[in-house]
Motif scaffolding. Structure first.
Motif, short mmCIF file in Angstrom:
data_model
loop_
_atom_site.label_atom_id
_atom_site.label_comp_id
_atom_site.label_asym_id
_atom_site.label_seq_id
_atom_site.Cartn_x
_atom_site.Cartn_y
_atom_site.Cartn_z
N VAL A 1 34.96 -41.97 -60.74
CA VAL A 1 34.61 -42.93 -61.78
C VAL A 1 34.83 -42.27 -63.13
CG1 VAL A 1 32.73 -44.30 -62.75
CG2 VAL A 1 32.89 -43.97 -60.28
N PRO A 2 35.59 -42.89 -64.04
CA PRO A 2 35.84 -42.26 -65.33
C PRO A 2 34.58 -42.18 -66.19
CG PRO A 2 36.84 -44.44 -65.23
CD PRO A 2 36.29 -44.15 -63.88
N ILE A 3 34.53 -41.15 -67.02
CA ILE A 3 33.42 -40.96 -67.94
C ILE A 3 33.73 -41.72 -69.22
CG2 ILE A 3 32.13 -39.25 -69.28
CD1 ILE A 3 32.90 -37.19 -67.16
N THR A 4 32.82 -42.54 -69.68
CA THR A 4 33.04 -43.33 -70.89
C THR A 4 32.33 -42.69 -72.08
OG1 THR A 4 31.09 -44.70 -70.51
CG2 THR A 4 33.17 -45.44 -69.50
N ALA A 5 32.63 -43.21 -73.26
CA ALA A 5 31.98 -42.72 -74.48
C ALA A 5 30.48 -42.99 -74.44
CB ALA A 5 32.61 -43.38 -75.70
N HIS A 6 30.09 -44.08 -73.84
CA HIS A 6 28.67 -44.42 -73.72
C HIS A 6 27.95 -43.37 -72.88
CE1 HIS A 6 25.17 -46.64 -72.07
NE2 HIS A 6 25.10 -47.07 -73.34
#
Length: 166
Positions: free
Chosen positions: A122-127
């Motif tokens: 799962v990609p890491i988001t800015a949030h």
């Protein structure tokens, strides 16, 4: 993909070893940039493309500029013209250049999608990064910024005292 991760990890370890063993600070900074790029490549392979971009922008960019500024401010050793001629020799930039080229090729290979398959991570988001940095780790982030500030002030005072001693 495992071979690329091993290659990126080996470039990172080689770069970190070269950072520790270099006698000239600018050479160590060049290898440190290659090490940071290797860490960014590993983060991309783990699905943290946002964290990899932060690694490149903050550490390989801003922190390295700070290190170079402190090195220039201290102005240790030989005169400027002799020091700059030394930096332009191929043996100085060839090692970090080769390591950075390997990492950039890996990053391009990992970024360009080879198929339409769904990634397994799962990609890491800015949030997610914002919640981590300014949530439970806010004290550690602030302590790291104070540590960098203390290092800059100490380097300034060491450099100023050496110039006054001459």
């Amino acid at each position: 993909m495992h071979a690329l991760a091993l290659l990126a990890a080996s470039v990172t370890v080689i770069g970190a070893t070269m950072v520790i063993t270099r006698k000239v600070a600018v050479h160590a900074v060049l290898y440190l940039v290659a090490t940071m790029l290797g860490l960014a490549a590993l983060l991309v392979m783990l699905g943290g493309s946002f964290a990899a971009m932060l690694e490149i922008i903050i550490y390989a960019g801003a922190i390295m500029v700070l290190f170079v500024f402190v090195i220039m401010m201290l102005n240790l050793g030989q005169p400027d013209s002799a020091r700059e001629k030394e930096w332009l020799r191929p043996h100085v930039w060839l090692g970090p250049g080769v390591l950075a080229a390997i990492i950039c090729a890996e990053l391009l290979y990992c970024i360009v999608p080879l198929s339409d398959s769904v990634p397994s991570v799962v990609p890491i988001t800015a949030h997610d990064v914002g919640l981590s940095l300014f949530g439970r780790y806010v004290l550690m982030v602030e302590l790291a910024s104070f540590l960098l500030l203390a290092g800059l002030v100490a380097a300034f005072h060491i450099g100023r005292n050496r110039v006054e001693d001459r």
